[in-house]
Design a protein around this motif. Structure first.
Motif, PDB file in Angstrom:
ATOM      1  N   CYS A  88       5.348  28.741  37.999  1.00 54.48           N
ATOM      2  CA  CYS A  88       5.095  28.372  36.610  1.00 54.48           C
ATOM      3  C   CYS A  88       4.062  27.273  36.406  1.00 54.48           C
ATOM      4  O   CYS A  88       3.572  27.099  35.302  1.00 54.48           O
ATOM      5  N   GLU A 136       9.161  25.095  29.570  1.00 52.59           N
ATOM      6  CA  GLU A 136       9.247  23.931  30.454  1.00 52.59           C
ATOM      7  C   GLU A 136       7.982  23.084  30.330  1.00 52.59           C
ATOM      8  O   GLU A 136       6.876  23.615  30.252  1.00 52.59           O
ATOM      9  N   TRP A 161      10.461  30.591  31.652  1.00 56.15           N
ATOM     10  CA  TRP A 161      10.222  29.161  31.862  1.00 56.15           C
ATOM     11  C   TRP A 161       9.064  28.621  31.042  1.00 56.15           C
ATOM     12  O   TRP A 161       8.637  27.486  31.232  1.00 56.15           O
ATOM     13  N   ARG A 162       8.553  29.406  30.110  1.00 59.58           N
ATOM     14  CA  ARG A 162       7.343  29.003  29.388  1.00 59.58           C
ATOM     15  C   ARG A 162       7.522  27.731  28.566  1.00 59.58           C
ATOM     16  O   ARG A 162       6.548  27.059  28.237  1.00 59.58           O
ATOM     17  N   CYS A 165       4.521  23.857  32.133  1.00 59.94           N
ATOM     18  CA  CYS A 165       4.432  25.263  32.540  1.00 59.94           C
ATOM     19  C   CYS A 165       3.224  25.909  31.857  1.00 59.94           C
ATOM     20  O   CYS A 165       3.167  25.981  30.633  1.00 59.94           O
ATOM     21  N   GLN A 210      10.224  27.107  41.196  1.00 64.65           N
ATOM     22  CA  GLN A 210       9.623  27.093  39.861  1.00 64.65           C
ATOM     23  C   GLN A 210       8.207  26.546  39.896  1.00 64.65           C
ATOM     24  O   GLN A 210       7.335  27.013  39.161  1.00 64.65           O
ATOM     25  N   LEU A 218       9.810  35.613  34.916  1.00 61.98           N
ATOM     26  CA  LEU A 218      10.161  34.206  35.120  1.00 61.98           C
ATOM     27  C   LEU A 218       9.177  33.288  34.400  1.00 61.98           C
ATOM     28  O   LEU A 218       9.565  32.251  33.852  1.00 61.98           O
ATOM     29  N   ASN A 219       7.896  33.659  34.424  1.00 52.71           N
ATOM     30  CA  ASN A 219       6.898  32.896  33.658  1.00 52.71           C
ATOM     31  C   ASN A 219       7.295  32.819  32.192  1.00 52.71           C
ATOM     32  O   ASN A 219       7.201  31.754  31.553  1.00 52.71           O
TER      33      ASN A 219
END
Length: 271
Positions: A104, A227, A224-225, A230, A100, A220-221
């Motif tokens: 990210c 997080e 996980w935005r 990120c 990650q 995935l970006n």
């Protein structure tokens, strides 16, 4: 070798250190300020394609074996060096900070090695426009996927560099890896060195795989935005997913036309 710069918590500097030449002046402020110039460069590139094709229409194509060998070998050497440095760096980052972190978060983009190679990577996309000049001057077919890919990669690379798109490290690393094989192939091909018959298909397959992975990183970006830390926006997701989606469609079509139709014998598309 100079001592590497530590970046946010945990990455061990002694695992990979920058060479002295990688400590050169940072051009990021300049490239970030003038990233919009990439639109002008692309416009000039497209106009030169039209002018060049018109000029060559009534002329016989140039041979250009020597210049083509030199051109391709220089790009191959650059890509190989970048691949060795960035794959080592991203591999260490992956195993010390987790997947990650590499997709990210942007903390690693301030590292000396990344700053050096990402700067050269952006500039290389301008240099690679010269591939098209060889196609036009040698009167080879100029297909849509060639100039579209060259144009949009330059624009997106400049945008991603300016905005520090977090998965840009993988975009750069994958692209350098494919180019190291592709331009080596072009060098040997221009030198009339016999190649394995499957190599062009392998190169195009790697290009398609790169597009698939690029789209996955974009997804995935987006996932996980939320997080903390990120660095991802809807703008990053939209452009990366749209471009890699269109690249996948175009390269898949090219693969089918080049290698699955018995009549077609097409060389792998230049990145």
């Amino acid at each position: 070798m100079a001592t590497a710069l530590n970046f946010s918590r945990g990455f061990k500097a002694e695992l990979i250190q920058p060479y002295n030449f990688e400590m050169s002046r940072d051009l990021r402020p300049f490239l970030e300020e003038y990233w919009g110039s990439s639109f002008l460069i692309v416009l000039i590139y497209l106009l030169l394609i039209i002018v060049g094709q018109n000029c060559m229409r009534a002329r016989k194509g140039f041979h250009l074996q020597g210049p083509l060998i030199l051109w391709s070998s220089c790009l191959a050497i650059f890509s190989i060096l970048g691949t060795v440095r960035m794959w080592k760096y991203m591999g260490i980052l992956l195993f010390t900070r987790g997947f990650q972190q590499t997709v990210c978060f942007t903390s690693y983009t301030d590292d000396t090695i990344v700053k050096f190679w990402s700067c050269l990577f952006v500039l290389s996309k301008i240099v690679e426009l010269g591939d098209t000049a060889f196609i036009i001057l040698r009167k080879r077919p100029l297909i849509f996927v060639h100039w579209y890919h060259h144009s949009t990669v330059l624009l997106y690379t400049s945008f991603g560099y300016k905005d520090r798109v977090p998965s840009g490290g993988w975009f750069m690393t994958m692209n350098l890896g494919v180019h190291s094989i592709m331009y080596t192939y072009y060098t040997l091909k221009a030198a009339k060195v016999k190649q394995p018959s499957m190599l062009p298909m392998v190169i195009t397959s790697l290009q398609i795989l790169q597009m698939v992975m690029g789209a996955i990183f974009g997804i995935l970006n987006y996932i996980w935005r939320q997080e903390k830390g990120c660095h991802t926006t809807m703008e990053h997701f939209f452009w990366s997913f749209m471009l890699y989606g269109t690249y996948f469609i175009l390269f898949a079509h090219f693969f089918h036309k080049a290698y699955l139709r018995p009549k077609s014998k097409v060389k792998p598309k230049s990145q």
